[in-house]
Design a protein around this motif. Structure first.
Motif, PDB file in Angstrom:
ATOM      1  N   THR A  56      27.490  54.524  31.122  1.00 55.41           N
ATOM      2  CA  THR A  56      26.982  53.150  31.194  1.00 55.41           C
ATOM      3  C   THR A  56      27.807  52.371  32.214  1.00 55.41           C
ATOM      4  O   THR A  56      28.929  52.761  32.551  1.00 55.41           O
ATOM      5  N   ILE A  57      27.273  51.260  32.694  1.00 61.09           N
ATOM      6  CA  ILE A  57      27.983  50.465  33.696  1.00 61.09           C
ATOM      7  C   ILE A  57      28.089  48.992  33.293  1.00 61.09           C
ATOM      8  O   ILE A  57      28.927  48.259  33.824  1.00 61.09           O
ATOM      9  N   ILE A  58      27.273  48.529  32.338  1.00 59.58           N
ATOM     10  CA  ILE A  58      27.299  47.135  31.913  1.00 59.58           C
ATOM     11  C   ILE A  58      28.183  46.999  30.677  1.00 59.58           C
ATOM     12  O   ILE A  58      28.016  47.731  29.702  1.00 59.58           O
ATOM     13  N   ASN A  59      29.122  46.068  30.732  1.00 58.92           N
ATOM     14  CA  ASN A  59      30.045  45.844  29.618  1.00 58.92           C
ATOM     15  C   ASN A  59      29.809  44.469  29.008  1.00 58.92           C
ATOM     16  O   ASN A  59      29.718  43.476  29.734  1.00 58.92           O
ATOM     17  N   LYS A  60      29.710  44.427  27.696  1.00 60.23           N
ATOM     18  CA  LYS A  60      29.602  43.135  27.014  1.00 60.23           C
ATOM     19  C   LYS A  60      31.007  42.556  26.860  1.00 60.23           C
ATOM     20  O   LYS A  60      31.911  43.238  26.395  1.00 60.23           O
ATOM     21  N   VAL A  61      31.193  41.320  27.278  1.00 61.32           N
ATOM     22  CA  VAL A  61      32.509  40.679  27.245  1.00 61.32           C
ATOM     23  C   VAL A  61      32.672  39.927  25.933  1.00 61.32           C
ATOM     24  O   VAL A  61      31.909  38.999  25.637  1.00 61.32           O
ATOM     25  N   GLU A  62      33.663  40.320  25.154  1.00 62.92           N
ATOM     26  CA  GLU A  62      33.873  39.717  23.843  1.00 62.92           C
ATOM     27  C   GLU A  62      34.828  38.522  23.895  1.00 62.92           C
ATOM     28  O   GLU A  62      34.853  37.701  22.985  1.00 62.92           O
ATOM     29  N   SER A  63      35.629  38.423  24.937  1.00 61.12           N
ATOM     30  CA  SER A  63      36.641  37.368  25.006  1.00 61.12           C
ATOM     31  C   SER A  63      35.999  35.991  25.180  1.00 61.12           C
ATOM     32  O   SER A  63      35.138  35.816  26.038  1.00 61.12           O
ATOM     33  N   PRO A  64      36.439  35.000  24.408  1.00 65.30           N
ATOM     34  CA  PRO A  64      35.937  33.633  24.589  1.00 65.30           C
ATOM     35  C   PRO A  64      36.634  32.899  25.729  1.00 65.30           C
ATOM     36  O   PRO A  64      36.291  31.755  26.027  1.00 65.30           O
ATOM     37  N   ASP A  65      37.605  33.551  26.375  1.00 65.61           N
ATOM     38  CA  ASP A  65      38.415  32.888  27.401  1.00 65.61           C
ATOM     39  C   ASP A  65      37.828  32.977  28.801  1.00 65.61           C
ATOM     40  O   ASP A  65      38.324  32.319  29.717  1.00 65.61           O
ATOM     41  N   VAL A  66      36.842  33.821  28.996  1.00 63.67           N
ATOM     42  CA  VAL A  66      36.253  33.980  30.325  1.00 63.67           C
ATOM     43  C   VAL A  66      34.789  33.578  30.285  1.00 63.67           C
ATOM     44  O   VAL A  66      34.102  33.788  29.296  1.00 63.67           O
ATOM     45  N   GLY A  67      34.328  33.008  31.374  1.00 61.94           N
ATOM     46  CA  GLY A  67      32.970  32.463  31.399  1.00 61.94           C
ATOM     47  C   GLY A  67      31.918  33.473  31.778  1.00 61.94           C
ATOM     48  O   GLY A  67      31.171  33.257  32.737  1.00 61.94           O
ATOM     49  N   GLY A 134      34.396  41.955  36.959  1.00 63.18           N
ATOM     50  CA  GLY A 134      35.018  41.402  35.760  1.00 63.18           C
ATOM     51  C   GLY A 134      36.405  41.977  35.551  1.00 63.18           C
ATOM     52  O   GLY A 134      37.250  41.377  34.893  1.00 63.18           O
ATOM     53  N   ASN A 135      36.649  43.169  36.120  1.00 60.17           N
ATOM     54  CA  ASN A 135      37.937  43.833  35.953  1.00 60.17           C
ATOM     55  C   ASN A 135      38.628  44.057  37.293  1.00 60.17           C
ATOM     56  O   ASN A 135      39.747  43.608  37.504  1.00 60.17           O
ATOM     57  N   LEU A 182      19.076  36.354  47.439  1.00 60.00           N
ATOM     58  CA  LEU A 182      19.290  36.048  46.022  1.00 60.00           C
ATOM     59  C   LEU A 182      19.398  34.540  45.817  1.00 60.00           C
ATOM     60  O   LEU A 182      18.856  33.989  44.847  1.00 60.00           O
ATOM     61  N   ALA A 183      20.097  33.862  46.735  1.00 58.14           N
ATOM     62  CA  ALA A 183      20.320  32.423  46.600  1.00 58.14           C
ATOM     63  C   ALA A 183      19.017  31.633  46.666  1.00 58.14           C
ATOM     64  O   ALA A 183      18.903  30.564  46.052  1.00 58.14           O
ATOM     65  N   ARG A 184      18.042  32.147  47.380  1.00 59.12           N
ATOM     66  CA  ARG A 184      16.761  31.427  47.495  1.00 59.12           C
ATOM     67  C   ARG A 184      16.090  31.253  46.142  1.00 59.12           C
ATOM     68  O   ARG A 184      15.336  30.308  45.929  1.00 59.12           O
ATOM     69  N   ASP A 185      16.358  32.172  45.221  1.00 57.56           N
ATOM     70  CA  ASP A 185      15.807  32.073  43.865  1.00 57.56           C
ATOM     71  C   ASP A 185      16.873  31.690  42.848  1.00 57.56           C
ATOM     72  O   ASP A 185      16.684  31.873  41.637  1.00 57.56           O
ATOM     73  N   ASN A 186      18.022  31.176  43.334  1.00 60.90           N
ATOM     74  CA  ASN A 186      19.115  30.762  42.456  1.00 60.90           C
ATOM     75  C   ASN A 186      19.566  31.908  41.545  1.00 60.90           C
ATOM     76  O   ASN A 186      19.678  31.756  40.329  1.00 60.90           O
ATOM     77  N   LEU A 187      19.818  33.057  42.171  1.00 55.90           N
ATOM     78  CA  LEU A 187      20.191  34.251  41.414  1.00 55.90           C
ATOM     79  C   LEU A 187      21.623  34.712  41.694  1.00 55.90           C
ATOM     80  O   LEU A 187      22.022  35.777  41.226  1.00 55.90           O
ATOM     81  N   ILE A 188      22.404  33.918  42.426  1.00 53.87           N
ATOM     82  CA  ILE A 188      23.746  34.365  42.807  1.00 53.87           C
ATOM     83  C   ILE A 188      24.741  33.213  42.767  1.00 53.87           C
ATOM     84  O   ILE A 188      24.419  32.083  43.159  1.00 53.87           O
ATOM     85  N   ALA A 189      25.937  33.507  42.274  1.00 51.69           N
ATOM     86  CA  ALA A 189      27.077  32.592  42.378  1.00 51.69           C
ATOM     87  C   ALA A 189      28.297  33.439  42.699  1.00 51.69           C
ATOM     88  O   ALA A 189      28.496  34.508  42.120  1.00 51.69           O
ATOM     89  N   VAL A 190      29.091  32.978  43.648  1.00 55.39           N
ATOM     90  CA  VAL A 190      30.261  33.742  44.094  1.00 55.39           C
ATOM     91  C   VAL A 190      31.533  32.997  43.726  1.00 55.39           C
ATOM     92  O   VAL A 190      31.627  31.778  43.878  1.00 55.39           O
ATOM     93  N   ASN A 191      32.506  33.732  43.220  1.00 54.44           N
ATOM     94  CA  ASN A 191      33.829  33.198  42.928  1.00 54.44           C
ATOM     95  C   ASN A 191      34.817  33.822  43.899  1.00 54.44           C
ATOM     96  O   ASN A 191      35.043  35.038  43.860  1.00 54.44           O
ATOM     97  N   VAL A 192      35.372  33.014  44.779  1.00 53.97           N
ATOM     98  CA  VAL A 192      36.367  33.499  45.733  1.00 53.97           C
ATOM     99  C   VAL A 192      37.751  33.120  45.208  1.00 53.97           C
ATOM    100  O   VAL A 192      38.023  31.942  44.973  1.00 53.97           O
ATOM    101  N   ALA A 259      33.135  24.090  43.255  1.00 52.17           N
ATOM    102  CA  ALA A 259      33.980  23.851  42.086  1.00 52.17           C
ATOM    103  C   ALA A 259      35.270  24.652  42.213  1.00 52.17           C
ATOM    104  O   ALA A 259      35.404  25.516  43.090  1.00 52.17           O
ATOM    105  N   ILE A 260      36.229  24.356  41.339  1.00 49.22           N
ATOM    106  CA  ILE A 260      37.457  25.148  41.239  1.00 49.22           C
ATOM    107  C   ILE A 260      37.682  25.515  39.772  1.00 49.22           C
ATOM    108  O   ILE A 260      37.218  24.829  38.864  1.00 49.22           O
ATOM    109  N   ALA A 261      38.402  26.606  39.568  1.00 46.18           N
ATOM    110  CA  ALA A 261      38.812  27.011  38.230  1.00 46.18           C
ATOM    111  C   ALA A 261      40.237  27.541  38.330  1.00 46.18           C
ATOM    112  O   ALA A 261      40.706  27.887  39.418  1.00 46.18           O
TER     113      ALA A 261
END
Length: 357
Positions: A56-67, A134-135, A182-192, A259-261
């Motif tokens: 499998t390649i998709i992981n469910k994230v259990e931590s409440p600390d990450v968005g 995510g990792n 992807l952005a044309r349909d609002n399907l992407i967000a990048v975190n640098v 935005a910033i985080a």
């Protein structure tokens, strides 16, 4: 700092023992002396790419600390070599050290695009943003060779599925054509991720990442092309980059970031030993000060595993950091925000094309 004592191009300066193994590998002084006499290198410091075959390649994230709710990682281990990286500990599950092995033994999942497509086509799957990296960084140097991230983005585009990306590498601009689609349909967000404006700091904290200049240029290029970017000032490390919060936020805003985080550094698991060894070799003049201030953020320890506090920290130093970030948001990001991604299109594209009936 003695340059001869530092392994060039690497963050970690040693391989700590794997906690799951009974035995450990030790480089003895007599062996090092023998290599010196013979004119041989005790450590060739080469990166090895090893293919693995996950089911499998998709992981469910259990931590409440990450968005994020779901993540995926095309690679395990990361050649970027960020000394503080929380993902180092996961390398132990693959049988390697979280130290130098994490940077030099890169596990490659060539089957990731196929596994992703299989998951997105399932009738039971309901669209939720899946975050790549995510990792470990999906645009680390291995991506130049294997192009797994690009293949996965093609899958996300084909199935009109929202995707997030976290990266420190300007290589993401290679895939600008897909990101714009992807952005044309609002399907992407990048975190640098940008942790400092100082090249000197970057070179020792994150030795094989893109330069600060290239990362800021990447933010501008993406946002100029309609791709929303959040700048991750993570982690904030007291007395290393904590003084740069306002200037870094301003630079991010000036280059178009939405935005910033931020997070406060924590040295969980084996990372405490790796980081301590590193800072005593690279910043001996301030090592004790930095370590004590990190401990001050986590109740007297380098690590904190408690949900909701482990990534924020506690105490006066942590609160000073949070106050500066709040001020930076009010000053440079008023009325700015990364838009919520579109989950409504995927269902009609579940077979890879628009359903007409």
């Amino acid at each position: 700092m003695n340059p001869k004592s530092v392994i060039k191009g690497r963050g970690a300066q040693l391989n700590v023992p794997n906690r799951f193994f009974e035995f450990s590998h030790e480089t003895r002084d007599d062996f090092l002396e023998y290599c010196q006499k013979e004119g041989e290198k005790a450590d060739k410091n080469k990166t090895k790419y090893l293919e693995v075959f996950p089911k499998t390649i998709i992981n469910k994230v259990e931590s409440p600390d990450v968005g994020m709710l779901y993540s995926m990682n095309a690679y395990q281990g990361c050649e970027h070599g960020c000394i503080y990286c929380y993902a180092r500990n996961t390398h132990e599950y693959w049988g390697y050290s979280p130290g130098l092995d994490f940077e030099r033994r890169i596990l490659v999942k060539k089957g990731a695009p196929k596994l992703l497509e299989e998951r997105l086509k399932k009738k039971s799957w309901k669209a939720q943003t899946i975050v790549m990296s995510g990792n470990t960084d999906c645009y680390q140097p291995a991506e130049q060779r294997y192009k797994i991230t690009r293949q996965c983005l093609e899958v996300f585009l084909r199935y009109k599925h929202p995707v997030g990306i976290i990266t420190k590498n300007a290589l993401i601009l290679r895939d600008l054509d897909i990101l714009k689609a992807l952005a044309r349909d609002n399907l992407i967000a990048v975190n640098v991720s940008i942790t400092s404006l100082s090249e000197k700091t970057r070179q020792i904290l994150e030795p094989r990442t893109a330069t600060i200049k290239r990362r800021l240029e990447t933010v501008k290029t993406l946002t100029d092309n309609g791709v929303p970017v959040n700048v991750m000032m993570a982690p904030i490390i007291p007395s290393i980059n904590s003084h740069e919060i306002l200037s870094l936020a301003k630079a991010a805003s000036d280059h178009g970031a939405y935005a910033i985080a931020h997070t406060v550094v924590r040295l969980n698991g084996a990372i405490g030993e790796i980081f301590t060894d590193w800072i005593k070799k690279t910043m001996p003049d301030r090592a004790d000060k930095v370590l004590h201030q990190i401990e001050d953020c986590h109740g007297g320890a380098l690590n904190d595993s408690r949900f909701k506090t482990r990534m924020r920290g506690e105490g006066k130093i942590a609160e000073q950091i949070h106050s500066l970030v709040r001020l930076a948001r009010a000053k440079y990001f008023k009325d700015k925000a990364v838009p919520k991604l579109n989950t409504s299109l995927h269902e009609t594209y579940k077979d890879g094309q628009l359903k007409l009936f």
